[in-house]
Design a protein around this motif. Structure first.
Motif, PDB file in Angstrom:
ATOM      1  N   LEU A   1      50.353  29.439  40.176  1.00 47.92           N
ATOM      2  CA  LEU A   1      51.428  30.483  39.677  1.00 47.92           C
ATOM      3  C   LEU A   1      50.333  31.755  39.044  1.00 47.92           C
ATOM      4  CD1 LEU A   1      53.783  27.999  37.717  1.00 47.92           C
ATOM      5  CD2 LEU A   1      54.217  29.380  39.789  1.00 47.92           C
ATOM      6  N   GLU A   2      50.803  32.706  39.265  1.00 47.34           N
ATOM      7  CA  GLU A   2      49.967  34.080  38.979  1.00 47.34           C
ATOM      8  C   GLU A   2      51.120  34.906  38.148  1.00 47.34           C
ATOM      9  OE1 GLU A   2      48.754  36.818  41.796  1.00 47.34           O
ATOM     10  OE2 GLU A   2      47.372  37.578  40.409  1.00 47.34           O
ATOM     11  N   TRP A   3      50.827  34.943  36.598  1.00 47.30           N
ATOM     12  CA  TRP A   3      51.701  35.869  35.985  1.00 47.30           C
ATOM     13  C   TRP A   3      51.281  37.384  36.288  1.00 47.30           C
ATOM     14  CZ3 TRP A   3      50.223  39.248  32.306  1.00 47.30           C
ATOM     15  CH2 TRP A   3      51.455  39.856  31.424  1.00 47.30           C
TER      16      TRP A   3
ATOM     17  N   TYR B   1      51.061  44.282  31.552  1.00 47.06           N
ATOM     18  CA  TYR B   1      50.674  43.741  32.918  1.00 47.06           C
ATOM     19  C   TYR B   1      49.478  42.845  32.914  1.00 47.06           C
ATOM     20  CZ  TYR B   1      54.059  47.427  33.820  1.00 47.06           C
ATOM     21  OH  TYR B   1      55.309  48.135  34.146  1.00 47.06           O
ATOM     22  N   SER B   2      49.344  42.050  33.924  1.00 47.93           N
ATOM     23  CA  SER B   2      48.135  41.314  34.229  1.00 47.93           C
ATOM     24  C   SER B   2      47.100  42.571  34.654  1.00 47.93           C
ATOM     25  CB  SER B   2      48.288  40.470  35.400  1.00 47.93           C
ATOM     26  OG  SER B   2      47.061  39.948  36.105  1.00 47.93           O
ATOM     27  N   PRO B   3      45.784  42.427  34.166  1.00 52.45           N
ATOM     28  CA  PRO B   3      44.951  43.474  34.300  1.00 52.45           C
ATOM     29  C   PRO B   3      44.574  43.610  35.922  1.00 52.45           C
ATOM     30  CG  PRO B   3      44.312  42.078  32.571  1.00 52.45           C
ATOM     31  CD  PRO B   3      45.370  41.339  33.176  1.00 52.45           C
TER      32      PRO B   3
ATOM     33  N   ARG C   1      48.781  48.462  40.329  1.00 56.29           N
ATOM     34  CA  ARG C   1      49.983  48.241  41.456  1.00 56.29           C
ATOM     35  C   ARG C   1      51.332  47.950  40.933  1.00 56.29           C
ATOM     36  NH1 ARG C   1      49.592  45.208  45.854  1.00 56.29           N
ATOM     37  NH2 ARG C   1      48.304  43.577  44.882  1.00 56.29           N
ATOM     38  N   THR C   2      51.479  47.672  39.880  1.00 59.69           N
ATOM     39  CA  THR C   2      52.500  46.746  39.169  1.00 59.69           C
ATOM     40  C   THR C   2      53.471  47.806  38.253  1.00 59.69           C
ATOM     41  OG1 THR C   2      51.446  44.773  39.333  1.00 59.69           O
ATOM     42  CG2 THR C   2      53.576  44.945  38.287  1.00 59.69           C
TER      43      THR C   2
END
Length: 123
Positions: A47-49, A61-63, A68-69
């Motif tokens: 899994l990737e948060w 956001y994930s660094p 891109r998010t």
């Protein structure tokens, strides 16, 4: 009973933008003090948060994906939306939305999850 349902295209072309919606029922996305996360799982990987939007509307956001998010919400529809730009085949994954009380990879602490939706990036 809280239910989350992810929806969106199952196939996205490389370099395009992936857009997914999480529709929540049984709870309001503005309820104190929940965070609504987007998590993905590429085939054969963990899994990737990716990020989250808080009950207040604040986003996190994930660094590694921040550039891109984008996560937003429509409180009138009780929905959260994920956008991921400039996708590549490496973005192929099952995408989940989930509810939790913390920001980040606290997967065990997320008490409700959607079933997930497979997004394939391919031409």
């Amino acid at each position: 009973q809280v239910q989350l349902q992810e929806s969106g295209p199952g196939l996205v072309a490389p370099s395009q933008t992936l857009s997914l919606t999480c529709t929540v029922s049984g709870d309001s996305i503005t309820t104190n003090f929940y965070y609504w996360s987007w998590i993905r799982q590429p085939p054969g990987k963990g899994l990737e948060w990716m990020g989250a939007i808080a009950y207040s509307g604040s986003t996190y956001y994930s660094p590694s994906l921040k550039s891109r998010t984008s996560i937003s919400r429509d409180t009138s529809k009780n929905q959260c939306t994920l956008q991921l730009t400039s996708v590549t085949p490496e973005d192929t994954a099952v995408y989940y939305c989930a509810r939790g009380l913390r920001v980040g990879r606290d997967y065990d602490g997320m008490d409700y999850w959607g079933k997930g939706t497979l997004v394939t990036v391919s031409s």
